[in-house]
Design a protein around this motif. Sequence first.
Motif, PDB file in Angstrom:
ATOM      1  N   LYS H  49      48.802 -21.945  65.721  1.00 11.62           N
ATOM      2  CA  LYS H  49      49.064 -22.061  67.163  1.00 11.62           C
ATOM      3  C   LYS H  49      50.551 -22.253  67.422  1.00 11.62           C
ATOM      4  O   LYS H  49      51.140 -21.607  68.309  1.00 11.62           O
ATOM      5  N   ALA H  50      51.179 -23.130  66.600  1.00 11.06           N
ATOM      6  CA  ALA H  50      52.597 -23.403  66.812  1.00 11.06           C
ATOM      7  C   ALA H  50      53.436 -22.144  66.618  1.00 11.06           C
ATOM      8  O   ALA H  50      54.324 -21.822  67.413  1.00 11.06           O
ATOM      9  N   GLN H  51      53.143 -21.413  65.540  1.00  7.27           N
ATOM     10  CA  GLN H  51      53.898 -20.176  65.288  1.00  7.27           C
ATOM     11  C   GLN H  51      53.670 -19.164  66.406  1.00  7.27           C
ATOM     12  O   GLN H  51      54.607 -18.507  66.880  1.00  7.27           O
ATOM     13  N   ALA H  52      52.429 -19.050  66.824  1.00 10.21           N
ATOM     14  CA  ALA H  52      52.108 -18.073  67.871  1.00 10.21           C
ATOM     15  C   ALA H  52      52.810 -18.416  69.173  1.00 10.21           C
ATOM     16  O   ALA H  52      53.262 -17.520  69.904  1.00 10.21           O
ATOM     17  N   ASP H  53      52.909 -19.698  69.462  1.00  7.34           N
ATOM     18  CA  ASP H  53      53.586 -20.075  70.707  1.00  7.34           C
ATOM     19  C   ASP H  53      55.061 -19.663  70.674  1.00  7.34           C
ATOM     20  O   ASP H  53      55.592 -19.142  71.657  1.00  7.34           O
ATOM     21  N   VAL H  54      55.696 -19.880  69.529  1.00 10.30           N
ATOM     22  CA  VAL H  54      57.101 -19.476  69.413  1.00 10.30           C
ATOM     23  C   VAL H  54      57.236 -17.965  69.556  1.00 10.30           C
ATOM     24  O   VAL H  54      58.074 -17.461  70.309  1.00 10.30           O
ATOM     25  N   VAL H  55      56.414 -17.255  68.825  1.00  5.25           N
ATOM     26  CA  VAL H  55      56.478 -15.790  68.894  1.00  5.25           C
ATOM     27  C   VAL H  55      56.168 -15.315  70.318  1.00  5.25           C
ATOM     28  O   VAL H  55      56.834 -14.406  70.841  1.00  5.25           O
ATOM     29  N   GLY H  56      55.195 -15.921  70.922  1.00  6.42           N
ATOM     30  CA  GLY H  56      54.835 -15.533  72.287  1.00  6.42           C
ATOM     31  C   GLY H  56      55.985 -15.724  73.257  1.00  6.42           C
ATOM     32  O   GLY H  56      56.229 -14.866  74.122  1.00  6.42           O
ATOM     33  N   GLU H  57      56.723 -16.813  73.054  1.00  8.31           N
ATOM     34  CA  GLU H  57      57.848 -17.057  73.960  1.00  8.31           C
ATOM     35  C   GLU H  57      58.979 -16.053  73.699  1.00  8.31           C
ATOM     36  O   GLU H  57      59.548 -15.492  74.640  1.00  8.31           O
ATOM     37  N   LEU H  58      59.259 -15.817  72.425  1.00  8.52           N
ATOM     38  CA  LEU H  58      60.348 -14.888  72.088  1.00  8.52           C
ATOM     39  C   LEU H  58      60.087 -13.495  72.659  1.00  8.52           C
ATOM     40  O   LEU H  58      60.998 -12.813  73.117  1.00  8.52           O
ATOM     41  N   PHE H  59      58.821 -13.074  72.595  1.00  3.40           N
ATOM     42  CA  PHE H  59      58.513 -11.701  73.010  1.00  3.40           C
ATOM     43  C   PHE H  59      57.847 -11.645  74.387  1.00  3.40           C
ATOM     44  O   PHE H  59      57.276 -10.618  74.746  1.00  3.40           O
ATOM     45  N   ASP H  60      57.883 -12.742  75.132  1.00  4.79           N
ATOM     46  CA  ASP H  60      57.316 -12.766  76.490  1.00  4.79           C
ATOM     47  C   ASP H  60      55.845 -12.357  76.513  1.00  4.79           C
ATOM     48  O   ASP H  60      55.409 -11.580  77.377  1.00  4.79           O
ATOM     49  N   LEU H  61      55.056 -12.837  75.560  1.00  6.39           N
ATOM     50  CA  LEU H  61      53.634 -12.476  75.524  1.00  6.39           C
ATOM     51  C   LEU H  61      52.854 -13.380  76.468  1.00  6.39           C
ATOM     52  O   LEU H  61      53.192 -14.552  76.652  1.00  6.39           O
ATOM     53  N   ASN H  62      51.775 -12.873  77.028  1.00  6.84           N
ATOM     54  CA  ASN H  62      50.908 -13.700  77.859  1.00  6.84           C
ATOM     55  C   ASN H  62      49.949 -14.511  76.967  1.00  6.84           C
ATOM     56  O   ASN H  62      49.932 -14.343  75.735  1.00  6.84           O
ATOM     57  N   ASP H  63      49.174 -15.376  77.575  1.00  2.00           N
ATOM     58  CA  ASP H  63      48.306 -16.259  76.796  1.00  2.00           C
ATOM     59  C   ASP H  63      47.287 -15.498  75.959  1.00  2.00           C
ATOM     60  O   ASP H  63      46.969 -15.876  74.830  1.00  2.00           O
ATOM     61  N   GLU H  64      46.757 -14.431  76.534  1.00  2.00           N
ATOM     62  CA  GLU H  64      45.746 -13.674  75.801  1.00  2.00           C
ATOM     63  C   GLU H  64      46.351 -13.094  74.518  1.00  2.00           C
ATOM     64  O   GLU H  64      45.760 -13.173  73.449  1.00  2.00           O
ATOM     65  N   ALA H  65      47.540 -12.531  74.627  1.00  3.12           N
ATOM     66  CA  ALA H  65      48.198 -11.966  73.445  1.00  3.12           C
ATOM     67  C   ALA H  65      48.493 -13.057  72.425  1.00  3.12           C
ATOM     68  O   ALA H  65      48.304 -12.876  71.213  1.00  3.12           O
ATOM     69  N   THR H  66      48.937 -14.187  72.899  1.00  2.00           N
ATOM     70  CA  THR H  66      49.247 -15.294  71.994  1.00  2.00           C
ATOM     71  C   THR H  66      47.981 -15.777  71.275  1.00  2.00           C
ATOM     72  O   THR H  66      48.021 -16.133  70.084  1.00  2.00           O
ATOM     73  N   ALA H  67      46.859 -15.739  71.969  1.00  2.00           N
ATOM     74  CA  ALA H  67      45.596 -16.119  71.321  1.00  2.00           C
ATOM     75  C   ALA H  67      45.233 -15.137  70.210  1.00  2.00           C
ATOM     76  O   ALA H  67      44.793 -15.520  69.123  1.00  2.00           O
ATOM     77  N   TRP H  68      45.419 -13.844  70.475  1.00  2.73           N
ATOM     78  CA  TRP H  68      45.094 -12.835  69.459  1.00  2.73           C
ATOM     79  C   TRP H  68      45.924 -13.013  68.183  1.00  2.73           C
ATOM     80  O   TRP H  68      45.472 -12.671  67.095  1.00  2.73           O
ATOM     81  N   LEU H  69      47.147 -13.524  68.304  1.00  4.31           N
ATOM     82  CA  LEU H  69      47.985 -13.715  67.112  1.00  4.31           C
ATOM     83  C   LEU H  69      47.364 -14.712  66.136  1.00  4.31           C
ATOM     84  O   LEU H  69      47.702 -14.727  64.953  1.00  4.31           O
ATOM     85  N   GLN H  70      46.442 -15.530  66.636  1.00  4.30           N
ATOM     86  CA  GLN H  70      45.848 -16.569  65.800  1.00  4.30           C
ATOM     87  C   GLN H  70      44.503 -16.137  65.191  1.00  4.30           C
ATOM     88  O   GLN H  70      43.823 -16.933  64.546  1.00  4.30           O
ATOM     89  N   ILE H  71      44.134 -14.880  65.448  1.00  5.18           N
ATOM     90  CA  ILE H  71      42.883 -14.319  64.909  1.00  5.18           C
ATOM     91  C   ILE H  71      43.220 -13.491  63.683  1.00  5.18           C
ATOM     92  O   ILE H  71      44.168 -12.705  63.715  1.00  5.18           O
ATOM     93  N   ALA H  72      42.464 -13.634  62.594  1.00  2.00           N
ATOM     94  CA  ALA H  72      42.710 -12.825  61.398  1.00  2.00           C
ATOM     95  C   ALA H  72      42.560 -11.351  61.766  1.00  2.00           C
ATOM     96  O   ALA H  72      41.496 -10.931  62.209  1.00  2.00           O
ATOM     97  N   PRO H  73      43.596 -10.551  61.580  1.00  2.00           N
ATOM     98  CA  PRO H  73      43.552  -9.157  62.029  1.00  2.00           C
ATOM     99  C   PRO H  73      42.903  -8.217  61.002  1.00  2.00           C
ATOM    100  O   PRO H  73      42.826  -8.544  59.813  1.00  2.00           O
ATOM    101  N   TYR H  74      42.460  -7.057  61.497  1.00  2.00           N
ATOM    102  CA  TYR H  74      42.080  -5.958  60.602  1.00  2.00           C
ATOM    103  C   TYR H  74      43.394  -5.403  60.068  1.00  2.00           C
ATOM    104  O   TYR H  74      44.196  -4.870  60.822  1.00  2.00           O
ATOM    105  N   LYS H  75      43.637  -5.541  58.760  1.00  2.00           N
ATOM    106  CA  LYS H  75      44.945  -5.228  58.194  1.00  2.00           C
ATOM    107  C   LYS H  75      45.070  -3.775  57.748  1.00  2.00           C
ATOM    108  O   LYS H  75      44.088  -3.079  57.549  1.00  2.00           O
ATOM    109  N   GLY H  76      46.296  -3.372  57.502  1.00  2.00           N
ATOM    110  CA  GLY H  76      46.630  -1.998  57.121  1.00  2.00           C
ATOM    111  C   GLY H  76      47.582  -1.467  58.164  1.00  2.00           C
ATOM    112  O   GLY H  76      47.211  -1.404  59.328  1.00  2.00           O
ATOM    113  N   SER H  77      48.813  -1.081  57.760  1.00  2.00           N
ATOM    114  CA  SER H  77      49.821  -0.727  58.756  1.00  2.00           C
ATOM    115  C   SER H  77      50.191   0.747  58.753  1.00  2.00           C
ATOM    116  O   SER H  77      51.154   1.136  59.398  1.00  2.00           O
ATOM    117  N   LEU H  78      49.420   1.582  58.047  1.00  4.34           N
ATOM    118  CA  LEU H  78      49.796   2.990  57.935  1.00  4.34           C
ATOM    119  C   LEU H  78      48.818   3.874  58.690  1.00  4.34           C
ATOM    120  O   LEU H  78      47.605   3.679  58.571  1.00  4.34           O
TER     121      LEU H  78
END
Lengths: 149, 149, 149, 149, 149, 149, 149, 149, 149, 149
Positions: H49-78
């Motif tokens: 939560k703490a990391q997400a809040d910082v990232v959310g502030e840096l990138f002007d994310l809304n609360d919903e986006a900040t919440a998603w940062l704390q969910i384990a994502p489906y990985k793979g970047s290609l």
Amino acid sequence: MISNREQVTAMILTAKVRKALKWSQVADAIGQSKEWTTAACLGQMTLTKAQADVVGELFDLNDEATAWLQIAPYKGSLPTAVPTDPLIYRLYELVNVYGSTIKELIHEEFGDGIMSAIDFSMDIQREEDPKGDRVHMVMSGKFLPYKTY
Amino acid sequence: MISNREQVTAMILTAKVRKALKWSQVADAIGQSKEWTTAACLGQMTLTKAQADVVGELFDLNDEATAWLQIAPYKGSLPTAVPTDPLIYRLYELVNVYGSTIKELIHEEFGDGIMSAIDFSMDIQREEDPKGDRVHMVMSGKFLPYKTY
Amino acid sequence: MISNREQVTAMILTAKVRKALKWSQVADAIGQSKEWTTAACLGQMTLTKAQADVVGELFDLNDEATAWLQIAPYKGSLPTAVPTDPLIYRLYELVNVYGSTIKELIHEEFGDGIMSAIDFSMDIQREEDPKGDRVHMVMSGKFLPYKTY
Amino acid sequence: MISNREQVTAMILTAKVRKALKWSQVADAIGQSKEWTTAACLGQMTLTKAQADVVGELFDLNDEATAWLQIAPYKGSLPTAVPTDPLIYRLYELVNVYGSTIKELIHEEFGDGIMSAIDFSMDIQREEDPKGDRVHMVMSGKFLPYKTY
Amino acid sequence: MISNREQVTAMILTAKVRKALKWSQVADAIGQSKEWTTAACLGQMTLTKAQADVVGELFDLNDEATAWLQIAPYKGSLPTAVPTDPLIYRLYELVNVYGSTIKELIHEEFGDGIMSAIDFSMDIQREEDPKGDRVHMVMSGKFLPYKTY
Amino acid sequence: MISNREQVTAMILTAKVRKALKWSQVADAIGQSKEWTTAACLGQMTLTKAQADVVGELFDLNDEATAWLQIAPYKGSLPTAVPTDPLIYRLYELVNVYGSTIKELIHEEFGDGIMSAIDFSMDIQREEDPKGDRVHMVMSGKFLPYKTY
Amino acid sequence: MISNREQVTAMILTAKVRKALKWSQVADAIGQSKEWTTAACLGQMTLTKAQADVVGELFDLNDEATAWLQIAPYKGSLPTAVPTDPLIYRLYELVNVYGSTIKELIHEEFGDGIMSAIDFSMDIQREEDPKGDRVHMVMSGKFLPYKTY
Amino acid sequence: MISNREQVTAMILTAKVRKALKWSQVADAIGQSKEWTTAACLGQMTLTKAQADVVGELFDLNDEATAWLQIAPYKGSLPTAVPTDPLIYRLYELVNVYGSTIKELIHEEFGDGIMSAIDFSMDIQREEDPKGDRVHMVMSGKFLPYKTY
Amino acid sequence: MISNREQVTAMILTAKVRKALKWSQVADAIGQSKEWTTAACLGQMTLTKAQADVVGELFDLNDEATAWLQIAPYKGSLPTAVPTDPLIYRLYELVNVYGSTIKELIHEEFGDGIMSAIDFSMDIQREEDPKGDRVHMVMSGKFLPYKTY
Amino acid sequence: MISNREQVTAMILTAKVRKALKWSQVADAIGQSKEWTTAACLGQMTLTKAQADVVGELFDLNDEATAWLQIAPYKGSLPTAVPTDPLIYRLYELVNVYGSTIKELIHEEFGDGIMSAIDFSMDIQREEDPKGDRVHMVMSGKFLPYKTY
């Protein structure tokens, strides 16, 4: 703006859920088998104006959508070459496991050629069975022989 | 040295051409349908010792090959995911064009579940027709429902 | 031991190079078009016993190979789904670039259905042209309509 | 905002359904064959300003869409490498089954080289036949020889 | 028994290693460029009888192999659609990164059409450079315009 | 909201059609070759602020789009691994047919290593020819040797 | 008859098992790192005559095999595009999960360009750790910038 | 409505361009390495939560986006199994060329098992070099042995 | 307008993040296992009206979405045939590494047939372990034998 | 000459059929579970010298084959990315249908990380059931958490 048949299929599926229609009702309404009717509504067959009007009314389609139903569609109803849905995969598996067998037996009976997938009809019924009811599918396709020339 | 069932299938196909056997003859000899028998000889089914002995004799197989017939094989009879042979492709096309239709109709009749490809039988016959004889295929598979747990 | 038609095709190609035969000579010998004859020798068509005997003699095939020529083969002559050979790729490109066009025009003329690839014949000729000779290919396939049922 | 030709093709298809136009009418209007005209409207060919203006008027396109018709498009009209639509698949099957045959016969007649898919024209006609009308396709492509250098 | 050109290519590569020949020596011997000569020896081009005889002698080929050199081969020299070898991948990468650029610039200069890969020649040279020598490749292919018909 | 470079490329292409700009004009405006400039505008290269400002003005891009031009993009300009567009396919075909040849000749001249696709430049010109003008492409890439370590 | 490097790699692997050699012993014998040496023995690098002679002796290779070691090989050591072996898949997964991260960080530090995979070296060591020893891999590749031209 | 992590990644990338942030600044702000931080922002790692809040502030994310940062994502970047971007492809090429080598050396040192891609860290630095600066990547993953059971 | 189940899954995931719900809470609410419940919410199972109403209320779904939950969905939860997410890939890897083993052992115990993936249940638990807790998965599927016919 | 583990697997399978051995007998002989033992014999695990000697004796392997059993193999037991064999496909289908579910539940219980496929064991038993016996599979893998660094 509708630019392909898939959009019409999506409109039909949406309306079908909303109005809780059954495919057999649609089939009765246009006077065709439930197999052909379902395939047509799912974007695989071309409807006559009369059929399209009935389908359009049942699913509340606008005129543009109804017009698209009368255009021969780009066919193929699967999102991937090997289907992931378990029910449809079982059909694919039958082709994979029994494909060479069906080929051998048709050639043994008819010689070289194919079973048409165009001059074709299908019937799906419940087959009652005390050990558990079964799906009973009958497929009938014209044999088309290869000839020399 | 035989290390997989495909080698036995190749031996059977070689002998079948040389001895001009018919699949229906093989089926009669082992007392099963021509559909199951052909699939078994093409490496898709497991034979009992008695069945394997009959098949081994018909196709002049050695003991090692006959033993392999009694081992559950790695199934799948197509060299590519989308078959290139026109006869087998027509079956694949039916799955592609009618796959979503069959899914809808089975679900409408039975609810969510599948038609088994294991508790399954098939029958292929010539259907006489003045406009050209037809291939008549009947497939019967047990319906297996998804249940909650 | 021959266990598939591809082995016979390889034997034919080997003999063709060694004996410097032309496909048109083979076609004359069995009394069919050069198109059907070549396809048959390349493992795509089934020969009658009489045809197979002529082909077997021309290419010095043994009895086993000649027997295989009379068995309906697993068809498809390309090693990959998208062919790499430039000549064959141009045909694939035509399907890719003109595929939707041909579909539209056949549907406009005939309604929904297909051009058969089984009840089909083909003729390839040199078309003389002062700006450079051309390949002239004529394809003729029966139209098969989709029907309701 | 239009950013590729496919969007223009979608606009044309939508208008074609709405206005119930025929490709042959479009061809007459721009004075080209129905084959080239259809391919052009489906996003495979580049139109001149004059042709684009006629097409734009027939299909009610705006100026931006009409401008895109005059830009050489990224070609290829199939959504998958192996087409699922039965009509277009039959063409692919012909390439697969007869590809090696066509290659052999062109090389036998012309030597090593290809039939051009660029310096190319095509004509599709109905071929009347008492046993069922046929699709008659004529393809003509310049032979281009490989040369040493 | 040789049944395809790839076997001859393998024989040439084996002999080339054993005899430590250079492609430029082979090119000199048959009087063609090193680019065409190498492509021909690697199974991508067709040789005349005279050329094949020289190549056959250089690489100790038997008559059957030498005959195969004079047959138009099934072309394509890569084992996979996307090449894994770093040198060849860089060429693929150039097509991938610069493909749309080359398309735009050829169309801007010539209009719609292609650069022929058949009426084509190539020259590869060392370009001396104090910051590290460079590979200098010149490709020249005839422009073939699409025309209306 | 712009979230990737492809959206900027689409904006550039749209503006280019609307304003009927030529790539050579864009190249002149930023003082680079037409090859690099086109690749940059098509999303394959990174622009400096000064270059991006010029491009932004020419194509009426907003500040966000202009900022994206200065970010190193995810490169690759083809929608499929094997390109369907005939012009770009010919380049792919050259890699396929001549790939092993180029590899052999570079190794013969330089030893094991690659031609860089990064320290690379390209020049495309019209080559006048009485038998039909040609596309003349020159590619120059630094040779990078593999070394032991 | 050896016609490609993969056959030599197989010979080396066979001998390595039979003689129970270690890669580090081979590396010592030719005076190179174990990383380069192993890659070279596995068919990914080109050896000098002196290196090849040592390797040939260690693995009992004949002269033909030793000669092939000095030829630049067709590189790529994986049987499928996505590796199935768990150890190698983990490396692929790192590229997949961290690929965009590495790209961002290299661009942030160096600007647009790549890390060379040719002017490259690698070192693999055991990293002792009370919670379980670790694999420590260091990769060093020259940065190559894209430049305008 | 945000329904997957990729949408949040797009929002971050958009904001990063608009605000001209550097990954190293983001890393400093949340007190983690630049490698982990970048991977997390690109949708490959889960934030507290703490990391997400910082990232959310840096990138002007809304609360919903900040919440998603704390969910384990489906990985793979290609976007594709084999990456097209030259920088990322070089990493893939290293796996392809050196994959079998790394496997051999890890097994020689540790026995059968893998290098973990989960209990893993990475460090990327500029390595100054008079012949051109280098990318220096250190990877450290716990060795996990296969055991019998 | 909702036209497929995936849209409902996206709505559920969005609401789950916003409302910070846990799958086990959802399972408790509908009185089924957490495994079946999660699969159902992720679009892989069909809910009864009562179950759908509960789920709809928990996730604030509208009537249309709740209706879709009661329709048998097109199943398959992975975006690619080989999953890129490390957790899901490990499952795929187990199938790949142990697939032939499981096949052998089931056949040894039961004869030829399969473990049903339909008449199936699954239970996932934390298994406490001093060396690090473990994931404990139990799968139970009905054995379905192949029979002769 | 043995150059990879697959050849040894083939030798084991051949001997197993000839000698009618059961995997459980092999497991008893080497004192490990039938699951690990079968995987090891099928080329997925590395044996100790003692284990390899027992296996070698049971299957009549020569010294070279026995040595290969002690080398860490290239793992992966499926011939295609999506398995065609119905029994193994059912496992793949479970990953496809339940993959996202398992991911959600493991993350809910443990946070972000994976279930190890290396520090892993498996047990397969017959589960007696009056409605038809079931296959009961227990999988246990260590949870490995992603950590920040």
